[in-house]
Design a protein around this motif. Sequence first.
Motif, PDB file in Angstrom:
ATOM      1  N   SER A 210       0.849  -1.198   0.000  1.00 15.78           N
ATOM      2  CA  SER A 210       0.000   0.000   0.000  1.00 15.78           C
ATOM      3  C   SER A 210       0.878   1.238   0.000  1.00 15.78           C
ATOM      4  O   SER A 210       1.928   1.255   0.644  1.00 15.78           O
ATOM      5  CB  SER A 210      -0.889   0.032   1.248  1.00 15.78           C
ATOM      6  OG  SER A 210      -1.682  -1.118   1.342  1.00 15.78           O
ATOM      7  N   ILE A 211       0.419   2.244  -0.701  1.00 16.88           N
ATOM      8  CA  ILE A 211       1.105   3.547  -0.676  1.00 16.88           C
ATOM      9  C   ILE A 211       0.069   4.614  -0.399  1.00 16.88           C
ATOM     10  O   ILE A 211      -0.899   4.777  -1.146  1.00 16.88           O
ATOM     11  CB  ILE A 211       1.823   3.837  -2.001  1.00 16.88           C
ATOM     12  CG1 ILE A 211       2.867   2.771  -2.301  1.00 16.88           C
ATOM     13  CG2 ILE A 211       2.486   5.224  -1.942  1.00 16.88           C
ATOM     14  CD1 ILE A 211       3.541   2.936  -3.651  1.00 16.88           C
ATOM     15  N   ILE A 212       0.279   5.328   0.680  1.00 16.73           N
ATOM     16  CA  ILE A 212      -0.614   6.419   1.069  1.00 16.73           C
ATOM     17  C   ILE A 212       0.175   7.712   0.956  1.00 16.73           C
ATOM     18  O   ILE A 212       1.301   7.808   1.462  1.00 16.73           O
ATOM     19  CB  ILE A 212      -1.137   6.224   2.502  1.00 16.73           C
ATOM     20  CG1 ILE A 212      -1.906   4.899   2.601  1.00 16.73           C
ATOM     21  CG2 ILE A 212      -2.032   7.386   2.913  1.00 16.73           C
ATOM     22  CD1 ILE A 212      -2.298   4.523   4.016  1.00 16.73           C
ATOM     23  N   ASN A 213      -0.413   8.684   0.293  1.00 12.94           N
ATOM     24  CA  ASN A 213       0.292   9.928  -0.007  1.00 12.94           C
ATOM     25  C   ASN A 213      -0.233  11.112   0.786  1.00 12.94           C
ATOM     26  O   ASN A 213      -1.378  11.123   1.233  1.00 12.94           O
ATOM     27  CB  ASN A 213       0.168  10.245  -1.499  1.00 12.94           C
ATOM     28  CG  ASN A 213       0.818   9.202  -2.353  1.00 12.94           C
ATOM     29  OD1 ASN A 213       2.011   8.932  -2.227  1.00 12.94           O
ATOM     30  ND2 ASN A 213       0.039   8.572  -3.221  1.00 12.94           N
TER      31      ASN A 213
ATOM     32  N   ALA B 158       3.249  -5.845   2.210  1.00 13.09           N
ATOM     33  CA  ALA B 158       2.449  -7.042   2.522  1.00 13.09           C
ATOM     34  C   ALA B 158       1.278  -6.695   3.426  1.00 13.09           C
ATOM     35  O   ALA B 158       1.161  -7.175   4.551  1.00 13.09           O
ATOM     36  CB  ALA B 158       3.329  -8.101   3.154  1.00 13.09           C
ATOM     37  N   THR B 159       0.404  -5.844   2.916  1.00  8.81           N
ATOM     38  CA  THR B 159      -0.706  -5.316   3.707  1.00  8.81           C
ATOM     39  C   THR B 159      -1.566  -6.447   4.272  1.00  8.81           C
ATOM     40  O   THR B 159      -1.891  -7.412   3.573  1.00  8.81           O
ATOM     41  CB  THR B 159      -1.569  -4.383   2.840  1.00  8.81           C
ATOM     42  OG1 THR B 159      -0.714  -3.476   2.153  1.00  8.81           O
ATOM     43  CG2 THR B 159      -2.526  -3.599   3.701  1.00  8.81           C
ATOM     44  N   GLN B 160      -1.918  -6.293   5.532  1.00  7.10           N
ATOM     45  CA  GLN B 160      -2.683  -7.299   6.261  1.00  7.10           C
ATOM     46  C   GLN B 160      -4.046  -6.737   6.661  1.00  7.10           C
ATOM     47  O   GLN B 160      -4.218  -5.513   6.739  1.00  7.10           O
ATOM     48  CB  GLN B 160      -1.916  -7.718   7.515  1.00  7.10           C
ATOM     49  CG  GLN B 160      -0.541  -8.281   7.226  1.00  7.10           C
ATOM     50  CD  GLN B 160       0.283  -8.445   8.502  1.00  7.10           C
ATOM     51  OE1 GLN B 160      -0.156  -8.131   9.597  1.00  7.10           O
ATOM     52  NE2 GLN B 160       1.497  -8.961   8.337  1.00  7.10           N
TER      53      GLN B 160
ATOM     54  N   VAL C 275      -8.430  -3.235   3.411  1.00  8.01           N
ATOM     55  CA  VAL C 275      -7.695  -4.397   2.950  1.00  8.01           C
ATOM     56  C   VAL C 275      -8.696  -5.487   2.574  1.00  8.01           C
ATOM     57  O   VAL C 275      -9.507  -5.912   3.409  1.00  8.01           O
ATOM     58  CB  VAL C 275      -6.719  -4.909   4.024  1.00  8.01           C
ATOM     59  CG1 VAL C 275      -5.948  -6.116   3.507  1.00  8.01           C
ATOM     60  CG2 VAL C 275      -5.771  -3.793   4.441  1.00  8.01           C
ATOM     61  N   LEU C 276      -8.643  -5.890   1.339  1.00  7.44           N
ATOM     62  CA  LEU C 276      -9.585  -6.875   0.804  1.00  7.44           C
ATOM     63  C   LEU C 276      -8.991  -8.275   0.904  1.00  7.44           C
ATOM     64  O   LEU C 276      -7.839  -8.493   0.522  1.00  7.44           O
ATOM     65  CB  LEU C 276      -9.900  -6.527  -0.651  1.00  7.44           C
ATOM     66  CG  LEU C 276     -10.349  -5.081  -0.898  1.00  7.44           C
ATOM     67  CD1 LEU C 276     -10.483  -4.801  -2.383  1.00  7.44           C
ATOM     68  CD2 LEU C 276     -11.651  -4.810  -0.172  1.00  7.44           C
ATOM     69  N   ALA C 277      -9.789  -9.187   1.423  1.00  7.47           N
ATOM     70  CA  ALA C 277      -9.305 -10.571   1.598  1.00  7.47           C
ATOM     71  C   ALA C 277      -9.253 -11.327   0.272  1.00  7.47           C
ATOM     72  O   ALA C 277      -9.971 -10.986  -0.662  1.00  7.47           O
ATOM     73  CB  ALA C 277     -10.211 -11.297   2.566  1.00  7.47           C
TER      74      ALA C 277
END
Lengths: 112, 114
Positions: free
Chosen positions: A19-22, A79-81, A110-112
Amino acid sequence: GESVGLHLPTLSVQEGDNSIINCAYSNSASDYFIWYKQESGKGPQFIIDIRSNMDKRQGQRVTVLLNKTVKHLSLQIAATQPGDSAVYFCAETDPGTYKYIFGTGTRLKVLA
Amino acid sequence: EPEVTQTPSHQVTQMGQEVILRCVPISNHLYFYWYRQILGQKVEFLVSFYNNEISEKSEIFDDQFSVERPDGSNFTLKIRSTKLEDSAMYFCASGRGTSTDTQYFGPGTRLTVL
């Protein structure tokens, strides 16, 4: 004036992806930047910080990048959880003062 | 791991009433802060406190607001005559140092003014 803003109000990512949050900030004199995570009903939780004399800082699964040229800050989560689902705020400190100036926040789903 | 605590978690009050929000900062911290977050909006700075006096306050922090450190552990925010627009989450934070030191936030008190 002083302002901290976020480009994306909501970000959806697949579990396991990065994930990248700006965040954009307007005060070129700001010297300290922080990312906070806020889960529903809870207070802001410190994630990582960076001082203006650095352009990158790494933590556990998180990296903050600072580009002072364009006044841009980003938070990368590897590796977003599912537990990363929250609202993420960037904040800057106004030099010579004690206050943090917060952005409006980005919701990470975060989508499973 | 030490953390900032706040009480109560939720406070409901009538307009015009006084409320006191309480915080216990992290024990070795010297700088204390109050922020608020109106529903759906950003977190806003209210006041900072150091050495038993206000270091800085925002324009939100008018004469209706006051802060106090009544003993060695508690830090309080008082709103003398609450207004509907005071309804928000109020966060206490503490830190070891000045603006370039990390502030650690409590879980917040949700204030509802009816």
